[in-house]
Structure formats: C-alpha cells, structure tokens
Design a protein around this motif. Sequence first.
Motif, PDB file in Angstrom:
ATOM      1  N   GLU A 266       0.828  -1.198   0.000  1.00 53.58           N
ATOM      2  CA  GLU A 266       0.000   0.000   0.000  1.00 53.58           C
ATOM      3  C   GLU A 266       0.871   1.259   0.000  1.00 53.58           C
ATOM      4  O   GLU A 266       0.636   2.196  -0.773  1.00 53.58           O
ATOM      5  CB  GLU A 266      -0.927   0.017   1.212  1.00 53.58           C
ATOM      6  N   ALA A 267       1.884   1.262   0.860  1.00 54.05           N
ATOM      7  CA  ALA A 267       2.784   2.411   0.914  1.00 54.05           C
ATOM      8  C   ALA A 267       3.525   2.580  -0.405  1.00 54.05           C
ATOM      9  O   ALA A 267       3.684   3.699  -0.905  1.00 54.05           O
ATOM     10  CB  ALA A 267       3.779   2.240   2.065  1.00 54.05           C
ATOM     11  N   PHE A 268       4.001   1.471  -0.976  1.00 59.77           N
ATOM     12  CA  PHE A 268       4.724   1.537  -2.239  1.00 59.77           C
ATOM     13  C   PHE A 268       3.847   2.118  -3.344  1.00 59.77           C
ATOM     14  O   PHE A 268       4.305   2.931  -4.157  1.00 59.77           O
ATOM     15  CB  PHE A 268       5.220   0.144  -2.629  1.00 59.77           C
ATOM     16  N   ALA A 269       2.575   1.722  -3.357  1.00 55.02           N
ATOM     17  CA  ALA A 269       1.649   2.242  -4.374  1.00 55.02           C
ATOM     18  C   ALA A 269       1.451   3.742  -4.216  1.00 55.02           C
ATOM     19  O   ALA A 269       1.400   4.488  -5.202  1.00 55.02           O
ATOM     20  CB  ALA A 269       0.312   1.515  -4.277  1.00 55.02           C
ATOM     21  N   VAL A 270       1.359   4.216  -2.965  1.00 50.01           N
ATOM     22  CA  VAL A 270       1.207   5.651  -2.715  1.00 50.01           C
ATOM     23  C   VAL A 270       2.449   6.394  -3.194  1.00 50.01           C
ATOM     24  O   VAL A 270       2.357   7.448  -3.836  1.00 50.01           O
ATOM     25  CB  VAL A 270       0.947   5.918  -1.221  1.00 50.01           C
ATOM     26  N   MET A 271       3.633   5.853  -2.904  1.00 50.42           N
ATOM     27  CA  MET A 271       4.871   6.511  -3.311  1.00 50.42           C
ATOM     28  C   MET A 271       5.052   6.490  -4.825  1.00 50.42           C
ATOM     29  O   MET A 271       5.540   7.458  -5.416  1.00 50.42           O
ATOM     30  CB  MET A 271       6.070   5.882  -2.600  1.00 50.42           C
ATOM     31  N   ARG A 272       4.680   5.386  -5.450  1.00 51.49           N
ATOM     32  CA  ARG A 272       4.766   5.332  -6.909  1.00 51.49           C
ATOM     33  C   ARG A 272       3.914   6.420  -7.543  1.00 51.49           C
ATOM     34  O   ARG A 272       4.331   7.098  -8.495  1.00 51.49           O
ATOM     35  CB  ARG A 272       4.334   3.956  -7.421  1.00 51.49           C
ATOM     36  N   ALA A 276       5.388   9.710  -9.527  1.00 47.30           N
ATOM     37  CA  ALA A 276       5.175   9.423 -10.946  1.00 47.30           C
ATOM     38  C   ALA A 276       5.499  10.656 -11.785  1.00 47.30           C
ATOM     39  O   ALA A 276       5.088  11.772 -11.467  1.00 47.30           O
ATOM     40  CB  ALA A 276       3.727   9.002 -11.190  1.00 47.30           C
ATOM     41  N   GLY A 277       6.266  10.462 -12.826  1.00 48.84           N
ATOM     42  CA  GLY A 277       6.626  11.571 -13.701  1.00 48.84           C
ATOM     43  C   GLY A 277       7.842  12.354 -13.264  1.00 48.84           C
ATOM     44  O   GLY A 277       8.308  13.242 -13.996  1.00 48.84           O
ATOM     45  N   GLU A 278       8.374  12.059 -12.069  1.00 48.55           N
ATOM     46  CA  GLU A 278       9.588  12.748 -11.608  1.00 48.55           C
ATOM     47  C   GLU A 278      10.801  12.124 -12.295  1.00 48.55           C
ATOM     48  O   GLU A 278      11.075  10.925 -12.144  1.00 48.55           O
ATOM     49  CB  GLU A 278       9.733  12.635 -10.086  1.00 48.55           C
ATOM     50  N   GLY A 280      14.338  10.779 -13.019  1.00 46.22           N
ATOM     51  CA  GLY A 280      15.423  10.279 -12.189  1.00 46.22           C
ATOM     52  C   GLY A 280      14.988   9.535 -10.945  1.00 46.22           C
ATOM     53  O   GLY A 280      15.825   9.208 -10.102  1.00 46.22           O
ATOM     54  N   VAL A 281      13.690   9.244 -10.793  1.00 45.14           N
ATOM     55  CA  VAL A 281      13.215   8.463  -9.654  1.00 45.14           C
ATOM     56  C   VAL A 281      12.908   7.048 -10.133  1.00 45.14           C
ATOM     57  O   VAL A 281      12.145   6.854 -11.083  1.00 45.14           O
ATOM     58  CB  VAL A 281      11.967   9.094  -9.008  1.00 45.14           C
ATOM     59  N   GLU A 282      13.511   6.055  -9.482  1.00 44.93           N
ATOM     60  CA  GLU A 282      13.354   4.660  -9.867  1.00 44.93           C
ATOM     61  C   GLU A 282      12.553   3.900  -8.816  1.00 44.93           C
ATOM     62  O   GLU A 282      12.608   4.232  -7.627  1.00 44.93           O
ATOM     63  CB  GLU A 282      14.731   4.011 -10.055  1.00 44.93           C
ATOM     64  N   PHE A 283      11.847   2.861  -9.264  1.00 44.38           N
ATOM     65  CA  PHE A 283      11.000   2.059  -8.388  1.00 44.38           C
ATOM     66  C   PHE A 283      11.446   0.598  -8.480  1.00 44.38           C
ATOM     67  O   PHE A 283      11.554   0.054  -9.571  1.00 44.38           O
ATOM     68  CB  PHE A 283       9.531   2.186  -8.795  1.00 44.38           C
ATOM     69  N   TRP A 284      11.672  -0.011  -7.319  1.00 45.15           N
ATOM     70  CA  TRP A 284      12.155  -1.391  -7.283  1.00 45.15           C
ATOM     71  C   TRP A 284      11.194  -2.255  -6.465  1.00 45.15           C
ATOM     72  O   TRP A 284      10.945  -1.988  -5.301  1.00 45.15           O
ATOM     73  CB  TRP A 284      13.547  -1.459  -6.663  1.00 45.15           C
TER      74      TRP A 284
END
Length: 291
Positions: A266-272, A276-278, A280-284
């Motif tokens: 849930e937290a990861f989804a909020v942060m994604r 979003a659109g930033e 240089g920001v990567e999601f793992w």
Amino acid sequence: MSGTAEPRGIVHCADGVEVARGLADESVDLVYLDPPFNTGKRQERRRLRTRRAEEGGGDRTGFGGRRYETVRLGSTSFDDAFDNYLGFLEPFLVESRRLLKASGSLYLHLDYREAHYAKVLLDEIFGRECFVNEIIWAYDYGGRTKKRWPAKHDTILFYAKDPERNLFNADEVERIPYMAPGLVGAEKAARGKLPTDVWWHTIVSPTGKEKLGYPTQKPLGVLKRIVSASSPPGGLVVDLVAGSGTAGAAALELGRRFVLADKSEEAFAVMRKRFAGEAGVEFWEPEGEGP
C-alpha cells in the motif's frame, strides 16, 4: 527502470533493514525514521534480551566498542510492548548508524508511548554524547478526550553520528515569526527566528491538497525543516520505513537524493503515484532487479 546517470531517488518495496544492508558504510547524510507507533495491544511476540558478550563474541557493537549479544527468551503472549517494540526497532537503528557519515544525523519520529524507551536504546547504540535534541512537534487537530490532557504532540529524537563533526545548516532553515515581535525590534521581527526544539505545525489535513490517502502521512513542512537543517545540497537522505514518502518529497524539492523503503505494498503504491513523472526516480519491487 534504470539509466546511466545516478538516480535522484530510489523507492523500494522491501523490508527497510534489508535495503539498508545493501548500502555502503558511511554513505548517507541523513536518516529519517517514522516507524509504526506501538499501541500496546496484546500480541504474540518473541521476547529478547541484550547482554554483554565475552571477548570476541556477540552479534553487534555498542557504546565504547563493547560487544553485545541478543538472547531469545522464547515466545509468549503478553501486554509488555517494551520488548516487542524495541526488538523491532533495534535493527533499523543499528543499520542507520552504520550508514551515516561522520557528519550525518538520525531523526527518529515517535509518540509518547515509546519515545523514552527508544531514547535509552539510542543512547546504547549511538552513545549518550551523540544525543542532540528532543524535538516536540505540536499540533492542534483531531478529537479531544476528557479523561486526561489530550495528546497533541509527537517526539522526534535527533542523534549525531559524531557530535563534533555533525552538519547543521542553521542558515538554510526557514525562519518563523516571533510570538511577540514587539519585544525584539523591527529588524529581528522582519527576519524571523530559527525554530526552537518545539515545532508548532499543522498535521496533513484530511481534506487538504497535500493529503495522499495514507493514514500516517507526515507534513512536507516538517520534513523540509529536517532535510534542510541536516543534509547538504546533493546529499543522500534515507527513510527505511517510508510510508507515504514525505522524506523523499522533501529531499527532491530541496535538491537532495533519496532512498526510500517500505515493505507495505500500500505504501509503495502511494509513493509510486506520488513520484510518478519525476525524472530520475526509480521504483524497485521484489521481483525486479536491484539497483
């Protein structure tokens, strides 16, 4: 996603302690931790005790280079949240100290339930001489019990890796108005003052534009104050229990890099969604390739 340039930020859907173990010693300028607050409910937990180890033994190093070992006392159902919570918190604090540069800082965000116990643990891990401030974040929102004084503050414990080398950018902190400007003169009143260790700042309004729908989201203004004071431009900010990612948002806005981790999907989804659109920001995510 990945690129050839160093990312501005990385968001992990993973246990923060495991993410920390993948980062280099003394590579981080600021660690901010906002772990779940312990409500004291009766739960099934392992009971742990830390004791002094014999020479050459132990599983971690404490103050003064002394070695300690953690002993499991068994698993019971009980109301003593002290052992449970500190057992959960300790590996985050041990890893945070390892990650911090000599000039680095830790900010641990708690409430009245565990702050005093956590301070004793921090004194053991960092050393009492590394304690810098107990910051009180006071707010005025929400229900008010009539059975006691309503609790309307959180506690943020600020520790330095090395108090003699700790970075603190007083001139970069946004100044606030004097409460009695007529007593300090026009020039000082116009300039404002450096915040003290008591911060009056509203919570994230449930109906405000800042709200992301995450229950424990912290205000951007509080995190910007921490990031501006205790990290250099271009420095690395880490949050191992990132929740809604406010520490990363503050870092991004102030020109710092960040690593965020939270095992909650849930937290990861909020942060994604938040980042979003930033550029240089990567999601793992767990099934993906690590950075």
